[in-house]
Design a protein around this motif. Structure first.
Motif, PDB file in Angstrom:
ATOM      1  N   LEU A   1       3.580  74.604   4.056  1.00 26.93           N
ATOM      2  CA  LEU A   1       3.199  73.363   4.722  1.00 26.93           C
ATOM      3  C   LEU A   1       3.160  72.201   3.731  1.00 26.93           C
ATOM      4  O   LEU A   1       3.521  71.073   4.069  1.00 26.93           O
ATOM      5  N   HIS A   2       2.726  72.497   2.510  1.00 27.13           N
ATOM      6  CA  HIS A   2       2.727  71.454   1.483  1.00 27.13           C
ATOM      7  C   HIS A   2       4.154  71.013   1.178  1.00 27.13           C
ATOM      8  O   HIS A   2       4.422  69.827   0.936  1.00 27.13           O
ATOM      9  N   MET A   3       5.093  71.952   1.196  1.00 29.44           N
ATOM     10  CA  MET A   3       6.487  71.612   0.957  1.00 29.44           C
ATOM     11  C   MET A   3       7.036  70.734   2.082  1.00 29.44           C
ATOM     12  O   MET A   3       7.798  69.789   1.827  1.00 29.44           O
ATOM     13  N   VAL A   4       6.673  71.036   3.321  1.00 33.09           N
ATOM     14  CA  VAL A   4       7.079  70.190   4.444  1.00 33.09           C
ATOM     15  C   VAL A   4       6.550  68.770   4.242  1.00 33.09           C
ATOM     16  O   VAL A   4       7.267  67.782   4.454  1.00 33.09           O
ATOM     17  N   GLN A   5       5.298  68.662   3.819  1.00 25.78           N
ATOM     18  CA  GLN A   5       4.712  67.349   3.579  1.00 25.78           C
ATOM     19  C   GLN A   5       5.496  66.569   2.526  1.00 25.78           C
ATOM     20  O   GLN A   5       5.810  65.392   2.702  1.00 25.78           O
TER      21      GLN A   5
ATOM     22  N   SER B   1      -2.001  64.541   9.479  1.00 26.31           N
ATOM     23  CA  SER B   1      -1.964  65.594  10.490  1.00 26.31           C
ATOM     24  C   SER B   1      -2.402  66.934   9.902  1.00 26.31           C
ATOM     25  O   SER B   1      -2.674  67.040   8.697  1.00 26.31           O
ATOM     26  N   PRO B   2      -2.454  67.991  10.707  1.00 24.63           N
ATOM     27  CA  PRO B   2      -2.761  69.327  10.178  1.00 24.63           C
ATOM     28  C   PRO B   2      -1.794  69.798   9.094  1.00 24.63           C
ATOM     29  O   PRO B   2      -2.115  70.749   8.365  1.00 24.63           O
ATOM     30  N   ILE B   3      -0.625  69.171   8.974  1.00 17.19           N
ATOM     31  CA  ILE B   3       0.274  69.502   7.862  1.00 17.19           C
ATOM     32  C   ILE B   3      -0.442  69.252   6.539  1.00 17.19           C
ATOM     33  O   ILE B   3      -0.350  70.049   5.593  1.00 17.19           O
ATOM     34  N   ASP B   4      -1.169  68.138   6.455  1.00 17.07           N
ATOM     35  CA  ASP B   4      -1.905  67.802   5.238  1.00 17.07           C
ATOM     36  C   ASP B   4      -3.035  68.794   4.992  1.00 17.07           C
ATOM     37  O   ASP B   4      -3.185  69.327   3.884  1.00 17.07           O
ATOM     38  N   THR B   5      -3.823  69.081   6.024  1.00 14.84           N
ATOM     39  CA  THR B   5      -4.935  70.020   5.879  1.00 14.84           C
ATOM     40  C   THR B   5      -4.441  71.417   5.518  1.00 14.84           C
ATOM     41  O   THR B   5      -4.962  72.061   4.602  1.00 14.84           O
ATOM     42  N   GLY B   6      -3.412  71.889   6.219  1.00  9.16           N
ATOM     43  CA  GLY B   6      -2.886  73.224   5.949  1.00  9.16           C
ATOM     44  C   GLY B   6      -2.276  73.340   4.576  1.00  9.16           C
ATOM     45  O   GLY B   6      -2.433  74.357   3.886  1.00  9.16           O
TER      46      GLY B   6
END
Length: 279
Positions: free
Chosen positions: A83-87, A70-75
């Motif tokens: 966002l990387h931490m959320v991932q 998802s955009p979580i990965d791209t962001g």
């Protein structure tokens, strides 16, 4: 710094990730078809009904898909540490326990005296070993030089994500204790499960607080990255710290509540766990 733009349509659709998730779903379907996961399995307390297990497994696969595609990965790869931490949180602390709950009550595919691979696995998922491995992998990958390398070298980035998923499975395995069978090993009692959850929450809490109060960014990649949503590098790092110790501890707390609920919902199990203690 040039402003960035992240669209909800910025999905990755990486073939290797899609094939990996498809293989995982296929393996689950084969295990179900071969009777390793059956309707009459003992799944008491964790999922309530055997029919719920595919839903847990599907939710775990879906979380992994969202984290990696998802955009979580791209962001996270291009713009924001938060966002990387959320991932990473999704890969280590959400997807693995959901997938393991999806096989709770599963019969061991191999019985009899353990061979080298089974002995190695038992060593890895020993509660204290699993806790140390989980915490060390988390800490090592957040060393600034290594973390920056994951964002500039794709191979290192892939290894990082695979290690997060692997240690997530190792850590949550003894807590869920999914296998059933005459020769299975009960990994740990209730109080030790709680000790695992509390102990593993200390490193991310400390590191997350450091991220939250630090006056400068630790990672050069994100300090130079295009700005997204008007966040400064320090503001982005502060949000990442809150995600790390805030959301992470909420997950640990939910798991502790579930462990207590499992015991209090079954007096016989309560007595058994009390007698075993940390055994």
């Amino acid at each position: 710094m040039e402003p960035a733009h992240l669209d909800l349509r910025d999905w990755s659709w990486q073939p290797t990730v899609l094939l990996g998730l498809a293989a995982l779903v296929a393996a689950y379907a084969i295990a179900w078809r071969r009777g390793l996961v059956r309707d009459d399995d003992d799944v008491s307390s964790w999922v309530g009904s055997p029919q719920l297990r595919p839903w847990f497994f599907g939710a775990g696969v879906l979380v992994g898909f969202i984290a990696l595609q998802s955009p979580i990965d791209t962001g996270g790869d291009q713009y924001l540490f938060s966002l990387h931490m959320v991932q990473h949180l999704l890969l280590m602390m959400v997807a693995p326990p959901l997938c393991i709950l999806g096989v709770a009550g599963m019969r061991a595919p191999v019985t009899g005296p353990p061979g080298p691979l089974r002995r190695a696995w038992r060593g890895l998922v020993n509660p204290w070993c699993a806790t140390v491995i989980f915490s060390m992998v988390l800490l090592v990958w957040h060393i600034p030089a290594l973390y920056d390398a994951t964002l500039t070298t794709e191979t290192i980035h892939i290894v990082e994500h695979l290690s997060f998923i692997a240690v997530g499975i190792i850590f949550w395995w003894p807590i869920v204790d999914p296998m059933r069978g005459a020769d299975r090993q009960r990994w740990v009692g209730t109080f030790a499960k709680i000790a695992m959850l509390v102990g593993s929450g200390v490193p991310p809490t400390v590191v997350g607080l450091i991220f939250t109060v630090a006056p400068h960014p630790f990672y050069d990649f994100y300090a130079r990255a295009p700005r997204l949503w008007g966040l400064t590098p320090v503001g982005d790092q502060q949000i990442a710290g809150v995600v790390m110790f805030g959301a992470g501890n909420l997950i640990y707390f939910a798991a502790v509540v579930m462990v207590f609920w499992r015991v209090f919902g079954d007096p016989a199990r309560d007595e058994e766990e009390a007698q075993r203690g940390f055994g």
